[in-house]
Motif scaffolding. Structure first.
Motif, PDB file in Angstrom:
ATOM      1  N   ILE A   1       0.855  -1.190   0.000  1.00 31.99           N
ATOM      2  CA  ILE A   1       0.000   0.000   0.000  1.00 31.99           C
ATOM      3  C   ILE A   1       0.887   1.235   0.000  1.00 31.99           C
ATOM      4  N   LEU A   2       0.551   2.203  -0.828  1.00 30.63           N
ATOM      5  CA  LEU A   2       1.316   3.453  -0.888  1.00 30.63           C
ATOM      6  C   LEU A   2       0.635   4.517  -0.031  1.00 30.63           C
ATOM      7  N   PRO A   3       1.249   4.926   1.095  1.00 34.54           N
ATOM      8  CA  PRO A   3       0.726   6.041   1.886  1.00 34.54           C
ATOM      9  C   PRO A   3       1.398   7.341   1.421  1.00 34.54           C
ATOM     10  N   ILE A   4       0.596   8.322   1.046  1.00 32.49           N
ATOM     11  CA  ILE A   4       1.136   9.574   0.518  1.00 32.49           C
ATOM     12  C   ILE A   4       0.818  10.713   1.478  1.00 32.49           C
ATOM     13  N   ILE A   5       1.833  11.499   1.793  1.00 32.83           N
ATOM     14  CA  ILE A   5       1.661  12.669   2.664  1.00 32.83           C
ATOM     15  C   ILE A   5       1.609  13.924   1.810  1.00 32.83           C
ATOM     16  N   VAL A   6       0.551  14.716   1.994  1.00 36.30           N
ATOM     17  CA  VAL A   6       0.383  15.973   1.273  1.00 36.30           C
ATOM     18  C   VAL A   6       0.133  17.091   2.278  1.00 36.30           C
ATOM     19  N   SER A   7       0.150  18.320   1.797  1.00 32.16           N
ATOM     20  CA  SER A   7      -0.126  19.469   2.671  1.00 32.16           C
ATOM     21  C   SER A   7      -1.628  19.563   2.936  1.00 32.16           C
ATOM     22  N   ALA A   8      -1.993  20.383   3.937  1.00 31.23           N
ATOM     23  CA  ALA A   8      -3.410  20.567   4.264  1.00 31.23           C
ATOM     24  C   ALA A   8      -4.174  21.157   3.078  1.00 31.23           C
ATOM     25  N   GLU A   9      -3.550  22.077   2.370  1.00 39.58           N
ATOM     26  CA  GLU A   9      -4.202  22.694   1.209  1.00 39.58           C
ATOM     27  C   GLU A   9      -4.407  21.670   0.096  1.00 39.58           C
ATOM     28  N   GLU A  10      -3.401  20.839  -0.121  1.00 41.06           N
ATOM     29  CA  GLU A  10      -3.515  19.808  -1.159  1.00 41.06           C
ATOM     30  C   GLU A  10      -4.571  18.771  -0.785  1.00 41.06           C
ATOM     31  N   LEU A  11      -4.643  18.445   0.514  1.00 37.64           N
ATOM     32  CA  LEU A  11      -5.646  17.478   0.951  1.00 37.64           C
ATOM     33  C   LEU A  11      -7.053  18.012   0.697  1.00 37.64           C
ATOM     34  N   GLU A  12      -7.277  19.286   0.970  1.00 34.13           N
ATOM     35  CA  GLU A  12      -8.597  19.886   0.724  1.00 34.13           C
ATOM     36  C   GLU A  12      -8.963  19.768  -0.744  1.00 34.13           C
TER      37      GLU A  12
ATOM     38  N   GLY B   1      -5.299  18.614 -12.840  1.00 32.19           N
ATOM     39  CA  GLY B   1      -4.334  19.204 -11.914  1.00 32.19           C
ATOM     40  C   GLY B   1      -3.386  18.142 -11.366  1.00 32.19           C
ATOM     41  N   THR B   2      -2.164  18.561 -11.044  1.00 31.97           N
ATOM     42  CA  THR B   2      -1.139  17.626 -10.576  1.00 31.97           C
ATOM     43  C   THR B   2      -0.572  18.063  -9.229  1.00 31.97           C
ATOM     44  N   ILE B   3      -0.425  17.098  -8.344  1.00 31.73           N
ATOM     45  CA  ILE B   3       0.180  17.324  -7.039  1.00 31.73           C
ATOM     46  C   ILE B   3       1.403  16.416  -6.926  1.00 31.73           C
ATOM     47  N   ARG B   4       2.539  16.984  -6.579  1.00 29.98           N
ATOM     48  CA  ARG B   4       3.763  16.212  -6.389  1.00 29.98           C
ATOM     49  C   ARG B   4       3.844  15.728  -4.939  1.00 29.98           C
ATOM     50  N   PHE B   5       4.481  14.582  -4.729  1.00 26.17           N
ATOM     51  CA  PHE B   5       4.669  14.100  -3.365  1.00 26.17           C
ATOM     52  C   PHE B   5       6.071  13.509  -3.217  1.00 26.17           C
TER      53      PHE B   5
ATOM     54  N   LEU C   1      -8.696   9.492  -9.519  1.00 23.18           N
ATOM     55  CA  LEU C   1      -7.344  10.024  -9.399  1.00 23.18           C
ATOM     56  C   LEU C   1      -6.367   9.043 -10.045  1.00 23.18           C
ATOM     57  N   THR C   2      -5.258   9.572 -10.523  1.00 22.73           N
ATOM     58  CA  THR C   2      -4.170   8.725 -11.020  1.00 22.73           C
ATOM     59  C   THR C   2      -2.935   9.003 -10.178  1.00 22.73           C
ATOM     60  N   VAL C   3      -2.411   7.955  -9.567  1.00 22.93           N
ATOM     61  CA  VAL C   3      -1.203   8.058  -8.743  1.00 22.93           C
ATOM     62  C   VAL C   3      -0.062   7.416  -9.513  1.00 22.93           C
ATOM     63  N   ASP C   4       0.922   8.209  -9.860  1.00 18.52           N
ATOM     64  CA  ASP C   4       2.092   7.740 -10.602  1.00 18.52           C
ATOM     65  C   ASP C   4       3.276   7.726  -9.642  1.00 18.52           C
ATOM     66  N   LEU C   5       3.643   6.545  -9.177  1.00 20.54           N
ATOM     67  CA  LEU C   5       4.718   6.441  -8.188  1.00 20.54           C
ATOM     68  C   LEU C   5       6.070   6.788  -8.795  1.00 20.54           C
ATOM     69  N   GLU C   6       6.305   6.365 -10.020  1.00 17.25           N
ATOM     70  CA  GLU C   6       7.593   6.655 -10.639  1.00 17.25           C
ATOM     71  C   GLU C   6       7.822   8.158 -10.771  1.00 17.25           C
TER      72      GLU C   6
ATOM     73  N   GLN D   1       6.086  10.346  -9.008  1.00 14.42           N
ATOM     74  CA  GLN D   1       5.688  10.914  -7.714  1.00 14.42           C
ATOM     75  C   GLN D   1       4.670  12.036  -7.902  1.00 14.42           C
ATOM     76  N   GLU D   2       3.598  11.694  -8.617  1.00 10.84           N
ATOM     77  CA  GLU D   2       2.560  12.661  -8.940  1.00 10.84           C
ATOM     78  C   GLU D   2       1.168  12.075  -8.716  1.00 10.84           C
ATOM     79  N   ILE D   3       0.249  12.948  -8.312  1.00 11.31           N
ATOM     80  CA  ILE D   3      -1.177  12.621  -8.239  1.00 11.31           C
ATOM     81  C   ILE D   3      -1.883  13.534  -9.232  1.00 11.31           C
ATOM     82  N   LYS D   4      -2.634  12.941 -10.157  1.00  7.30           N
ATOM     83  CA  LYS D   4      -3.377  13.728 -11.134  1.00  7.30           C
ATOM     84  C   LYS D   4      -4.862  13.643 -10.829  1.00  7.30           C
TER      85      LYS D   4
END
Length: 201
Positions: A116-127, A156-160, A141-146, A148-151
């Protein structure tokens, strides 16, 4: 352990803080040592009424989220006791990624050991992700581990960030046993030499 590279799926919103492992999988289901069969008991006290009927108000019982693969949750997810059954139950249900602003350390480590991939994001990103997840059947959502992006569904894209070693293990499907077995030849060689040098051991 299955390899984790890219995951695209429905994300279920669970905007609750301090979700502990007893909420994820109550103590009465900890008798088994099997990793399968726990999915039906995931969030048992929230998913079911006392008579065993489903609670239609709980997010995972709603039609749009019954096949959710991603969970977007509140702060301090996985706190409480160190039961490994918690990630087992999530994985058996079909959830292979949990996104939050923070995780309890033991739960966080157990996730990686169970694919399981646990991803930590900021409070603003979580909202933003909770808003994306609230779209029901369109909450994909699309989570690309290689990368390190959430689309999100709007593009929109969020880096982790993630520890490189843990990333390597997930991408290659390596749990602790898998890592050990990569050294199988060296282990066999050592045991052979020890057998010759100390046959009485």
């Amino acid at each position: 352990m299955e390899k984790f590279t890219t995951l695209t799926g429905v994300a279920a919103p669970l905007p609750i803080v301090n979700v502990d492992t007893d909420m994820i999988i109550p103590k009465q289901f900890l008798k088994t040592i099997k990793r399968t069969g726990l999915g039906t008991s995931l969030f048992y006290e929230q998913r079911y009424h006392e008579d065993g009927s489903e609670n239609p108000d709980f997010v995972l019982n709603q039609p749009a989220y019954r096949d959710a693969k991603i969970l977007v949750a509140g702060d301090n997810f996985g706190c409480g006791s160190s039961r490994e059954h918690a990630p087992w139950a999530l994985k058996d249900f079909g959830i292979t990624c949990v996104i939050s602003t923070s995780f309890a350390d033991i739960f966080y480590n157990n996730c990686f050991k169970n694919g399981i991939l646990p991803i930590i994001v900021s409070a603003e990103e979580l909202e933003k992700l909770l808003d994306d997840a609230s779209r029901g059947a369109n909450a994909t959502l699309t989570v690309d581990l290689e990368r390190q992006e959430i689309k999100g569904p709007d593009g929109g894209t969020i880096r982790f960030d993630i520890d490189p070693f843990r990333k390597h293990c997930l991408i290659n499907g390596l749990d602790d046993i898998g890592l050990t077995m990569q050294k199988a030849e060296a282990i066999a060689g050592f045991e052979g030499r020890m057998g010759e040098a100390r046959p009485w051991v």
